[in-house]
Design a protein around this motif. Structure first.
Motif, PDB file in Angstrom:
ATOM      1  N   HIS A   9       0.698  -1.192   0.177  1.00 45.87           N
ATOM      2  CA  HIS A   9       0.003   0.161   0.095  1.00 45.87           C
ATOM      3  C   HIS A   9       1.015   1.279  -0.068  1.00 45.87           C
ATOM      4  CE1 HIS A   9      -2.607  -3.164   1.863  1.00 45.87           C
ATOM      5  NE2 HIS A   9      -3.383  -2.508   0.918  1.00 45.87           N
ATOM      6  N   ILE A  10       0.600   2.261  -1.014  1.00 46.99           N
ATOM      7  CA  ILE A  10       1.258   3.336  -1.482  1.00 46.99           C
ATOM      8  C   ILE A  10       0.546   4.622  -1.119  1.00 46.99           C
ATOM      9  CG2 ILE A  10       3.244   4.323  -2.455  1.00 46.99           C
ATOM     10  CD1 ILE A  10       3.522   1.483  -3.783  1.00 46.99           C
ATOM     11  N   ILE A  11       0.683   5.426  -0.472  1.00 46.97           N
ATOM     12  CA  ILE A  11      -0.014   6.857  -0.815  1.00 46.97           C
ATOM     13  C   ILE A  11       1.020   7.682  -1.348  1.00 46.97           C
ATOM     14  CG2 ILE A  11      -1.530   6.177   0.918  1.00 46.97           C
ATOM     15  CD1 ILE A  11      -0.224   8.223   2.890  1.00 46.97           C
ATOM     16  N   LEU A  12       0.324   8.829  -2.094  1.00 44.16           N
ATOM     17  CA  LEU A  12       0.861  10.059  -2.683  1.00 44.16           C
ATOM     18  C   LEU A  12       0.525  11.183  -2.014  1.00 44.16           C
ATOM     19  CD1 LEU A  12       0.667   8.802  -6.448  1.00 44.16           C
ATOM     20  CD2 LEU A  12       2.482   8.235  -4.812  1.00 44.16           C
ATOM     21  N   ASP A  13       1.386  11.582  -1.345  1.00 54.20           N
ATOM     22  CA  ASP A  13       1.214  12.596  -0.178  1.00 54.20           C
ATOM     23  C   ASP A  13       0.497  12.156   0.958  1.00 54.20           C
ATOM     24  OD1 ASP A  13       3.040  14.535  -1.396  1.00 54.20           O
ATOM     25  OD2 ASP A  13       1.447  15.639  -2.317  1.00 54.20           O
ATOM     26  N   ALA A  14       0.544  12.758   2.161  1.00 60.69           N
ATOM     27  CA  ALA A  14      -0.118  12.447   3.407  1.00 60.69           C
ATOM     28  C   ALA A  14      -0.984  13.223   3.829  1.00 60.69           C
ATOM     29  CB  ALA A  14       1.035  12.039   4.308  1.00 60.69           C
ATOM     30  N   GLY A  15      -1.754  14.167   3.159  1.00 59.95           N
ATOM     31  CA  GLY A  15      -2.958  15.042   3.698  1.00 59.95           C
ATOM     32  C   GLY A  15      -2.594  15.912   4.373  1.00 59.95           C
ATOM     33  N   ILE A  43       5.294   6.047   1.729  1.00 62.74           N
ATOM     34  CA  ILE A  43       4.581   7.323   1.477  1.00 62.74           C
ATOM     35  C   ILE A  43       5.442   8.300   0.646  1.00 62.74           C
ATOM     36  CG2 ILE A  43       3.575   9.560   2.535  1.00 62.74           C
ATOM     37  CD1 ILE A  43       3.393   7.876   5.206  1.00 62.74           C
ATOM     38  N   ILE A  44       4.834   8.683  -0.495  1.00 63.48           N
ATOM     39  CA  ILE A  44       5.686   9.252  -1.561  1.00 63.48           C
ATOM     40  C   ILE A  44       5.190  10.826  -1.502  1.00 63.48           C
ATOM     41  CG2 ILE A  44       6.641   9.485  -4.092  1.00 63.48           C
ATOM     42  CD1 ILE A  44       5.978   6.597  -4.222  1.00 63.48           C
ATOM     43  N   VAL A  45       6.031  11.573  -1.018  1.00 68.79           N
ATOM     44  CA  VAL A  45       5.604  13.031  -0.776  1.00 68.79           C
ATOM     45  C   VAL A  45       6.304  13.899  -2.017  1.00 68.79           C
ATOM     46  CG1 VAL A  45       5.240  12.823   1.678  1.00 68.79           C
ATOM     47  CG2 VAL A  45       7.540  13.607   0.910  1.00 68.79           C
ATOM     48  N   SER A  46       5.359  14.592  -2.469  1.00 71.47           N
ATOM     49  CA  SER A  46       5.654  15.457  -3.685  1.00 71.47           C
ATOM     50  C   SER A  46       6.747  16.622  -3.001  1.00 71.47           C
ATOM     51  CB  SER A  46       4.536  16.038  -4.411  1.00 71.47           C
ATOM     52  OG  SER A  46       3.685  16.932  -3.334  1.00 71.47           O
ATOM     53  N   HIS A  47       6.493  17.153  -1.812  1.00 70.21           N
ATOM     54  CA  HIS A  47       7.043  18.160  -0.994  1.00 70.21           C
ATOM     55  C   HIS A  47       6.662  18.026   0.246  1.00 70.21           C
ATOM     56  CE1 HIS A  47       3.409  20.233  -2.427  1.00 70.21           C
ATOM     57  NE2 HIS A  47       3.744  21.111  -1.848  1.00 70.21           N
ATOM     58  N   MET A  48       7.294  18.952   1.164  1.00 69.62           N
ATOM     59  CA  MET A  48       6.939  18.760   2.715  1.00 69.62           C
ATOM     60  C   MET A  48       5.886  19.963   3.345  1.00 69.62           C
ATOM     61  SD  MET A  48       8.342  16.116   4.095  1.00 69.62           S
ATOM     62  CE  MET A  48       8.649  16.434   5.548  1.00 69.62           C
ATOM     63  N   HIS A  49       5.521  20.619   2.348  1.00 68.27           N
ATOM     64  CA  HIS A  49       4.377  21.677   2.757  1.00 68.27           C
ATOM     65  C   HIS A  49       3.451  21.001   3.755  1.00 68.27           C
ATOM     66  CE1 HIS A  49       5.596  24.889  -0.391  1.00 68.27           C
ATOM     67  NE2 HIS A  49       6.393  24.774   0.238  1.00 68.27           N
ATOM     68  N   PHE A  50       2.823  21.717   4.691  1.00 64.47           N
ATOM     69  CA  PHE A  50       1.849  21.243   5.567  1.00 64.47           C
ATOM     70  C   PHE A  50       0.630  20.571   5.248  1.00 64.47           C
ATOM     71  CE2 PHE A  50       0.129  25.456   4.805  1.00 64.47           C
ATOM     72  CZ  PHE A  50      -1.217  25.208   4.917  1.00 64.47           C
ATOM     73  N   ASP A  51       0.380  20.712   3.977  1.00 64.81           N
ATOM     74  CA  ASP A  51      -0.960  20.145   3.399  1.00 64.81           C
ATOM     75  C   ASP A  51      -0.781  18.873   2.752  1.00 64.81           C
ATOM     76  OD1 ASP A  51       0.250  21.951   1.635  1.00 64.81           O
ATOM     77  OD2 ASP A  51      -1.537  22.328   0.458  1.00 64.81           O
ATOM     78  N   HIS A  52       0.556  18.466   2.509  1.00 67.26           N
ATOM     79  CA  HIS A  52       0.854  17.285   1.982  1.00 67.26           C
ATOM     80  C   HIS A  52       1.620  16.132   2.881  1.00 67.26           C
ATOM     81  CE1 HIS A  52       0.319  18.987  -2.143  1.00 67.26           C
ATOM     82  NE2 HIS A  52       0.358  20.216  -1.393  1.00 67.26           N
ATOM     83  N   SER A  96       6.238   3.009   8.331  1.00 63.96           N
ATOM     84  CA  SER A  96       5.834   3.375   6.870  1.00 63.96           C
ATOM     85  C   SER A  96       7.392   3.851   6.564  1.00 63.96           C
ATOM     86  CB  SER A  96       5.002   4.600   6.586  1.00 63.96           C
ATOM     87  OG  SER A  96       3.676   4.107   6.916  1.00 63.96           O
ATOM     88  N   ASN A  97       7.628   3.723   5.219  1.00 61.34           N
ATOM     89  CA  ASN A  97       8.696   4.378   4.394  1.00 61.34           C
ATOM     90  C   ASN A  97       8.344   5.693   3.865  1.00 61.34           C
ATOM     91  OD1 ASN A  97      11.325   4.536   3.425  1.00 61.34           O
ATOM     92  ND2 ASN A  97      10.580   3.487   1.338  1.00 61.34           N
ATOM     93  N   LEU A  98       9.092   6.753   4.106  1.00 57.29           N
ATOM     94  CA  LEU A  98       8.745   8.193   3.591  1.00 57.29           C
ATOM     95  C   LEU A  98       9.623   8.471   2.674  1.00 57.29           C
ATOM     96  CD1 LEU A  98       7.552  10.810   3.540  1.00 57.29           C
ATOM     97  CD2 LEU A  98       8.905  11.468   5.453  1.00 57.29           C
ATOM     98  N   ILE A  99       9.304   8.522   1.407  1.00 58.60           N
ATOM     99  CA  ILE A  99      10.273   8.646   0.303  1.00 58.60           C
ATOM    100  C   ILE A  99      10.091  10.208  -0.149  1.00 58.60           C
ATOM    101  CG2 ILE A  99      10.637   8.075  -2.171  1.00 58.60           C
ATOM    102  CD1 ILE A  99       9.509   5.415  -1.487  1.00 58.60           C
ATOM    103  N   VAL A 100      10.998  10.984  -0.070  1.00 58.97           N
ATOM    104  CA  VAL A 100      11.144  12.238  -0.256  1.00 58.97           C
ATOM    105  C   VAL A 100      12.613  12.764  -0.938  1.00 58.97           C
ATOM    106  CG1 VAL A 100      11.943  12.811   2.280  1.00 58.97           C
ATOM    107  CG2 VAL A 100      10.908  14.647   0.884  1.00 58.97           C
TER     108      VAL A 100
END
Length: 264
Positions: A54-60, A97-106, A120-124
């Motif tokens: 299970h992989i999510i793109l950004d974390a809300g 968790i693949i984050v596009s960037h680290m802004h608060f809403d992502h 989880s594994n945070l990919i950044v």
């Protein structure tokens, strides 16, 4: 097994000038309704299930808000990805968790101590992690100062994560912003992060005022729109409350869209 589902982590209010940049109100107001020059934007979170990983793109946007944050952004948590994953999908762990960037809403839930994210594994991008840890006066307000819970994988530039998923570093919106290109059941998608926060922003020169390097955003948006047109890639919009994704055709200068039902 390959599956793409869309989660939602609620919404918040953002200053219209920040969201639309140099685009005049006479243009954006045809598509968006404002309240005291603020608009409400959502947080669409794609989840990929690839061979039971299970992989999510950004974390809300998360669910830990200060009084100051509540006053400025007025978050509405009518949806929460923690509750949805546990109650509706019965998932015990998010693997990546693949984050596009680290802004608060992502990246809100990378600070959560919920069992879903503890292992989880945070990919950044390494550049983005450095920008988060050492913000400038311009970027400081976009980052949350808190403990990152998952393990961290630092990328150095565009990278193939696995056979289905690749990342493209774009910069522009933030120092280490990246988009994720992936395939599910032979269909190709691009999660555009904040280069394409909504369908309205598909035009390359429609750039948010929050972008740290707008000319870099412009260059990369042109490149990515051309790629989407040439390769039949569906673009996913993370902040659009009405249109989650669309096929793009036409030209880079005048892109047109065919919206795609998320149930497809």
């Amino acid at each position: 097994m390959e599956e793409l589902v869309f989660l939602n982590d609620g919404s918040y209010e953002l200053d219209a000038g920040a969201y639309f940049g140099i685009v005049p109100k006479a243009i954006w107001s045809r598509h968006f309704k404002d309240r005291d020059n603020k608009i409400r934007i959502t947080t669409n979170v794609p989840m990929l299930n690839i061979n039971n990983r299970h992989i999510i793109l950004d974390a809300g946007i998360g669910n830990n808000f200060s009084d100051k944050f509540n006053k400025i952004f007025n978050p509405l948590k009518d949806h929460d990805i923690e509750k949805t994953l546990q109650n509706d999908y019965h998932i015990n762990r998010v693997d990546d968790i693949i984050v596009s960037h680290m802004h608060f809403d992502h990246c809100g839930h990378v600070f959560s101590k919920n069992k879903l994210f503890r292992k989880s594994n945070l990919i950044v991008q390494k550049k983005e992690l450095n920008a988060y840890r050492h913000p400038s006066e311009f970027t400081r307000g976009s980052y949350i100062r808190a403990q990152i819970i998952p393990e961290i994988t630092r990328l150095k530039g565009s990278t193939r994560i696995n056979g289905n998923i690749s990342t493209i570093i774009t910069g522009g919106h933030s120092e280490g912003h990246m988009v994720t290109v992936f395939s599910i059941n032979s269909k190709k998608y691009m999660y555009g992060g904040d280069l394409f926060p909504s369908a309205f922003h598909i035009k390359p020169y429609y750039i948010t005022a929050i972008d740290s390097y707008p000319l870099e955003s412009l260059r990369m948006k042109k490149k990515l729109v051309k790629k989407a047109i040439n390769e039949n890639i569906t673009i996913i919009f993370n902040h659009d409350p009405e249109h989650v994704m669309a096929m793009v055709y036409g030209t880079v200068e005048k892109p047109e869209m065919e919206f795609v039902d998320i149930k497809n």
